[in-house]
Design an enzyme around this catalytic site. Structure first.
Site, mmCIF file in Angstrom:
data_model
loop_
_atom_site.group_PDB
_atom_site.id
_atom_site.type_symbol
_atom_site.label_atom_id
_atom_site.label_comp_id
_atom_site.label_asym_id
_atom_site.label_seq_id
_atom_site.Cartn_x
_atom_site.Cartn_y
_atom_site.Cartn_z
ATOM 1 N N ASP A 183 57.633 -69.332 102.800
ATOM 2 C CA ASP A 183 57.888 -70.420 103.746
ATOM 3 C C ASP A 183 59.389 -70.603 103.962
ATOM 4 O OD1 ASP A 183 56.998 -73.080 105.139
ATOM 5 O OD2 ASP A 183 58.467 -73.721 103.644
ATOM 6 N N LYS A 203 61.834 -69.995 107.520
ATOM 7 C CA LYS A 203 62.771 -70.994 108.036
ATOM 8 C C LYS A 203 64.201 -70.461 108.035
ATOM 9 C CE LYS A 203 59.820 -74.736 106.358
ATOM 10 N NZ LYS A 203 59.624 -75.738 105.276
#
Length: 444
Positions: free
Chosen positions: A216, A220
Site C-alpha cells: 500500500d 502511494k
C-alpha cells in the site's frame, strides 16, 4: 468602475449543478454522499454551483447502508454510469488496479467526462494512460484521495510547491502500520498480538498483506514520486519491505539509541537515479515525523526554494478520504482542469532507477548470537573487510547455550558493502538467527 471587478450581483452561485455518479457505496462512498448532502449549501457556495449525486452503483441494491438512496438512479453495472445523460462526473470507489474500476475509468474519460478516484493501485499502474485520455478529452482526472486520505498532499505538490524543484519526498503513508508500531512501543506487545487487535478494530483487513508488507505504501509513494519528479509511476522500481520482522526488542533498542521505528516511503533523486524505497526506518526522536503516532499519516516534501514542509492528518477512513474526493469535485465544479501529474502525460519521463544496493546511509543491526569467545571479533572482522565503520555496540546478557542480542549501529556506508558483510556474519556458527537490519534516517 474597473471592469475586472464584477458587482456582487454578477458573482452569484450558478443554478446549473455538477451531476455526480458514485460507483461503490462502501464506507467512503457513503461518506461522499453524506458530505454532499449535509454540506450542500456550503459546497455550492465554494464551488460556484451545486454538486449533487444523481446516480449510484454498487453490488447489492438492497443492502442497508444507513443512507437513503431515494431519488438516485441505480446501475448494476458501474460502467453504465459513464453513459448516463444525468452524470457529468464519475467517482470511482470500487478499488483494484484492473477490472471494473479500470473499465469505468476508460469509459468515463472516453466520453469526455471528468473522473475522480481514490484508487491508488489503479493510478500507480495506469495513471499516465488515464491522464493522456483525460487530456485528449479535455476532461479532469483527479485522485487526491488516492494518497494520504484527507491530507491534500497531491494538491500541495501540484500547486503549492509548483515553483520548487523537489529534492526529496517521504513520509508515513500507511495508518495500519503506524498504529501497529505505536501500539507495540507503548504496550510492549508483539507484532502478532497488535495486528490481531488492529483487525478487530477495523484498522487492518482480514488479509493484512497489502498493508503490513508495504505494498500500500509503495503504491502511494509511486504517485508522490511521479508528481514530485515529473516521471511515470513505477511500482516495480521501488524497494519494498514491510514490518513483519520488527520485534519489540528492536523497538526498545531504538528508543535506547534515540530513535523511533516508522514504516517510511522515501523518494529522492541521486547520482544513480531516482531512489524509491519503502521499509522500516530508525527515525531520530528530534525529527517531527517520529512523533506522528497511531493511525495518522505525515508527508514531508523538500523544495529548493521553500525548504522542508510537513503535512499531517488521518490517512484513511470514511471522513478523510471522502473529504478528499469532495475537494476534487469542488475543483471540477469550478472548471479547474489541470494535468493529473502536474505536467502533460506526454512529458512524463522514465527516470533511471537507483538500485537499493547503491543506497548510502547508516544502519542498525541486531544479531542473536551464542556468547562464545571470538564471536565479536569475527563479526568485527567481517565489517572491516567491507570497510563498514561501526558507531556503537550494545550487548545484553551472557549465555553459551542460549542466544543473546548484540546490537550494532554503523556510520554511513553503502548498502551493498553492508549486505556482503551480513552474508558472512550470517554464516558464523555462533550466529543462530538471520541478522536483522533496519536503515537509519539521520537527515530527517
Amino acid at each position: 468602475m474597473n471592469s475586472s471587478h464584477k458587482p456582487a450581483a454578477d458573482r452569484r452561485v450558478s443554478t446549473t449543478p455538477l451531476r455526480v455518479g458514485v460507483a461503490g457505496l462502501g464506507t467512503v462512498g457513503v461518506g461522499v454522499v453524506e458530505i454532499l448532502r449535509d454540506h450542500a449549501a456550503m459546497i455550492a457556495a465554494r464551488a460556484g454551483r451545486p454538486v449533487v449525486v444523481t446516480a449510484v452503483s454498487a453490488r447489492d441494491q438492497g443492502r442497508d447502508r444507513g443512507i437513503s438512496l431515494v431519488g438516485f438512479g441505480w446501475e448494476d453495472d458501474a460502467a453504465a454510469l459513464a453513459a448516463r445523460d444525468d452524470v457529468d462526473v464519475v467517482v470511482e470507489l470500487i478499488g483494484g488496479s484492473e477490472g471494473p474500476a479500470l473499465h469505468l475509468a476508460r469509459a468515463t474519460l472516453g466520453r469526455g467526462k471528468a473522473f475522480v478516484t481514490a484508487n491508488k493501485a489503479m493510478i500507480a499502474a495506469h495513471g499516465p494512460e488515464l491522464a493522456a485520455a483525460a487530456e485528449d478529452a479535455g476532461a479532469a482526472l483527479a485522485f487526491e484521495a488516492a494518497v494520504a486520505g484527507g491530507i491534500p498532499i497531491l494538491k500541495t505538490l501540484r500547486e503549492g510547491l509548483a515553483a520548487n524543484a523537489i529534492t526529496r519526498v517521504y513520509g508515513i503513508l500507511n495508518g495500519t502500520c503506524n498504529y501497529i508500531l505505536t501500539e507495540m512501543r507503548t504496550t510492549g506487545r508483539d507484532f502478532a498480538d497488535v495486528l490481531a487487535q488492529a483487525q478487530a478494530l477495523g484498522y487492518a483487513e482480514a488479509d493484512p498483506t497489502f498493508d503490513v508488507d508495504g505494498i500500500d505504501t509503495a503504491h502511494k509513494l509511486s504517485i508522490l514520486a511521479a508528481l514530485a519528479f515529473g516521471g511515470r509511476p513505477d511500482i516495480g522500481a521501488i524497494h519494498v519491505e514491510g514490518i513483519r520482522h520488527v520485534t519489540i526488542d528492536d523497538i526498545r533498542f531504538a528508543e535506547e539509541l534515540g530513535f523511533r521505528i516508522k514504516l517510511l516511503g522515501v523518494a529522492r533523486m541521486t547520482d544513480h537515479g531516482l531512489e524509491q524505497r519503502v521499509h522500516p526506518s530508525m527515525v531520530p526522536l528530534s525529527a517531527p515525523v517520529a512523533h506522528v503516532e497511531d493511525v495518522f499519516n505525515a508527508v514531508v516534501a523538500e523544495g529548493d526554494a521553500v525548504g522542508t514542509t510537513m503535512s499531517q492528518g488521518r490517512g484513511a477512513g470514511r471522513g478523510p478520504t471522502a473529504s478528499a474526493v469532495v475537494a476534487d469535485l469542488v475543483d471540477i465544479a469550478r472548471g479547474c482542469v489541470a494535468p493529473g501529474f502536474s505536467v502533460p502525460a506526454a512529458a512524463l519521463g522514465q527516470h533511471p532507477s537507483a538500485p537499493i544496493e547503491a543506497h548510502q546511509g547508516a544502519f542498525y543491526i541486531r544479531l542473536m548470537v551464542l556468547d562464545q569467545p571470538g564471536v565479536l571479533a569475527d563479526v568485527a572482522r567481517a565489517f572491516a573487510v567491507e570497510h563498514v565503520s561501526l558507531e556503537s555496540l550494545i550487548q545484553r546478557g551472557r549465555s553459551a547455550v542460549e542466544a543473546v542480542p548484540v546490537v550494532l549501529t554503523t556510520h554511513a556506508t553503502s548498502e551493498a558493502a553492508l549486505r556482503r558483510a551480513l552474508d558472512v556474519i550470517a554464516a558464523l556458527p555462533a550466529v543462530i538467527e538471520p541478522p536483522r537490519m533496519i536503515r537509519i534516517e539521520r537527515s530527517l
